[in-house]
Design an enzyme around this catalytic site. Sequence first.
Site, short mmCIF file in Angstrom:
data_model
loop_
_atom_site.label_atom_id
_atom_site.label_comp_id
_atom_site.label_asym_id
_atom_site.label_seq_id
_atom_site.Cartn_x
_atom_site.Cartn_y
_atom_site.Cartn_z
N HIS A 45 2.02 3.41 -9.10
CA HIS A 45 1.87 1.97 -9.37
C HIS A 45 3.05 1.44 -10.18
O HIS A 45 3.56 0.35 -9.92
CB HIS A 45 0.56 1.69 -10.10
CG HIS A 45 -0.67 2.04 -9.30
ND1 HIS A 45 -0.80 1.72 -7.97
CD2 HIS A 45 -1.81 2.69 -9.65
CE1 HIS A 45 -1.97 2.17 -7.53
NE2 HIS A 45 -2.61 2.75 -8.51
N SER A 98 -7.46 -5.70 -4.88
CA SER A 98 -8.50 -6.29 -4.05
C SER A 98 -9.84 -6.31 -4.79
O SER A 98 -10.02 -5.59 -5.78
CB SER A 98 -8.66 -5.49 -2.75
OG SER A 98 -9.36 -4.28 -2.99
N GLU A 141 -12.32 -4.99 -3.86
CA GLU A 141 -12.91 -3.65 -3.69
C GLU A 141 -12.26 -2.59 -4.60
O GLU A 141 -12.80 -1.51 -4.80
CB GLU A 141 -12.77 -3.19 -2.23
CG GLU A 141 -13.64 -3.96 -1.24
CD GLU A 141 -13.17 -5.37 -0.97
OE1 GLU A 141 -11.94 -5.63 -1.01
OE2 GLU A 141 -14.03 -6.25 -0.74
N ASP A 159 0.82 -1.21 0.00
CA ASP A 159 0.00 0.00 0.00
C ASP A 159 0.86 1.27 0.00
O ASP A 159 1.96 1.28 0.54
CB ASP A 159 -0.92 -0.01 1.23
CG ASP A 159 -2.07 0.99 1.08
OD1 ASP A 159 -2.43 1.33 -0.06
OD2 ASP A 159 -2.59 1.44 2.12
N LEU A 185 10.55 -20.70 -4.95
CA LEU A 185 9.69 -19.76 -4.22
C LEU A 185 8.28 -19.83 -4.81
O LEU A 185 8.12 -19.81 -6.03
CB LEU A 185 10.23 -18.32 -4.38
CG LEU A 185 9.32 -17.17 -3.91
CD1 LEU A 185 9.16 -17.17 -2.39
CD2 LEU A 185 9.89 -15.81 -4.38
C1 IPE Z 1 -5.42 -2.80 -0.12
O1 IPE Z 1 -5.12 -1.47 -0.24
C2 IPE Z 1 -5.35 -3.48 -1.45
C3 IPE Z 1 -4.03 -3.58 -2.08
C4 IPE Z 1 -2.91 -3.14 -1.59
C5 IPE Z 1 -4.01 -4.23 -3.36
P1 IPE Z 1 -6.26 -0.35 -0.38
O2 IPE Z 1 -5.56 0.93 -0.54
O3 IPE Z 1 -7.20 -0.74 -1.47
O4 IPE Z 1 -7.01 -0.47 1.00
P2 IPE Z 1 -7.90 0.61 1.77
O5 IPE Z 1 -8.85 1.19 0.78
O6 IPE Z 1 -6.96 1.63 2.31
O7 IPE Z 1 -8.56 -0.16 2.87
C1 IPE Z 2 -1.75 0.15 -3.32
O1 IPE Z 2 -1.49 1.50 -3.33
C2 IPE Z 2 -1.90 -0.42 -4.70
C3 IPE Z 2 -3.26 -0.87 -5.03
C4 IPE Z 2 -4.29 -0.86 -4.25
C5 IPE Z 2 -3.44 -1.36 -6.39
P1 IPE Z 2 -2.67 2.57 -3.33
O2 IPE Z 2 -3.05 2.85 -4.74
O3 IPE Z 2 -3.79 2.11 -2.47
O4 IPE Z 2 -1.95 3.82 -2.70
P2 IPE Z 2 -2.56 4.85 -1.66
O5 IPE Z 2 -3.05 4.05 -0.49
O6 IPE Z 2 -3.66 5.57 -2.34
O7 IPE Z 2 -1.41 5.72 -1.31
MG MG Z 3 -4.17 2.36 -0.53
#
Ligand code: IPE
Ligand code: IPE
Ligand code: MG
Length: 244
Positions: free
Chosen positions: A35, A63, A65, A18, A129
């Site tokens: 990303h 995810s 979501e 994240d 792995l």
């Molecule tokens: C969780 O991160 C999903 C991934 C890292 C792929 P999110 O950024 O989607 O989670 P929330 O929204 O902060 O809970």
């Molecule tokens: C995690 O990073 C990657 C995915 C969920 C695909 P985020 O895109 O959630 O990054 P933040 O949380 O907005 O910084």
């Molecule tokens: Mg995030």
Amino acid sequence: MTARTDARVPRHLAIVMDGNGRWAKQRLRPRTFGHHAGQKAVREAVEFCLRRGIASLTLFAFSSENWQRPPTEVSALMELFLKAIDREVDELHGNGVRIRFVGDLDAFAPELHARMRGAMERTSGNTALNLNVAVNYGGRWDIARAARLAAEAASRGEFGFDEIDEQRLHGYTCLADQPPLDLFIRTGGETRVSNFLLWQIAYAELYFTDTLWPDVDQDRLAEALDDYARRERRYGRTGEQVAG
Ligand code: IPE
Ligand code: IPE
Ligand code: MG
């Protein structure tokens, strides 16, 4: 499950990668820039696990979501997954990495789905792995699917409905063939699970760091493993029992 207090190195590491969006924002760049930058950290994590002899690495890449994000971000992520598979699979295969995509893969475009299947088939004989990439994954989906598969097997007469216990259900969850989850890391500063490995997390050690995912390197991962090595995993027993 038995306590393994002697084991200083996790056999199975999971990471919620994240912080990509915030990393990009700090640089006044679009979220997708973050990303892209995050891919280097993925390579660092794979290399780290190979070097440390960790059996399984499970990465949360998308995810169930995350479909709710702006369509431009979702399609940029899909494009990135496709390109990453094309670019990385040769080297991963050469390093003995077995790739598995875990999640509801039917939701992906046929081309991407086919690439995922191809990468899994090609690397299926590798043993250095297990690299599990969770895409369109949700912990609740995993548990509901396991329940459905167990119920289907019971209705085929493979066992009685009353025999569906924790152990049996576990066998139908994703990653059941791999070592139990030892260490769960979330980068990016949030202290939540966000519907990742709900079943598997039961006795995992949790580690949260403010470091944004694109800034993660092998030194940062080594710090997490050092922290893990200092922990006493008691599994409900007392410290004295575990020491003795
Ligand atoms: C969780 O991160 C999903 C991934 C890292 C792929 P999110 O950024 O989607 O989670 P929330 O929204 O902060 O809970
Ligand atoms: C995690 O990073 C990657 C995915 C969920 C695909 P985020 O895109 O959630 O990054 P933040 O949380 O907005 O910084
Ligand atoms: Mg995030």
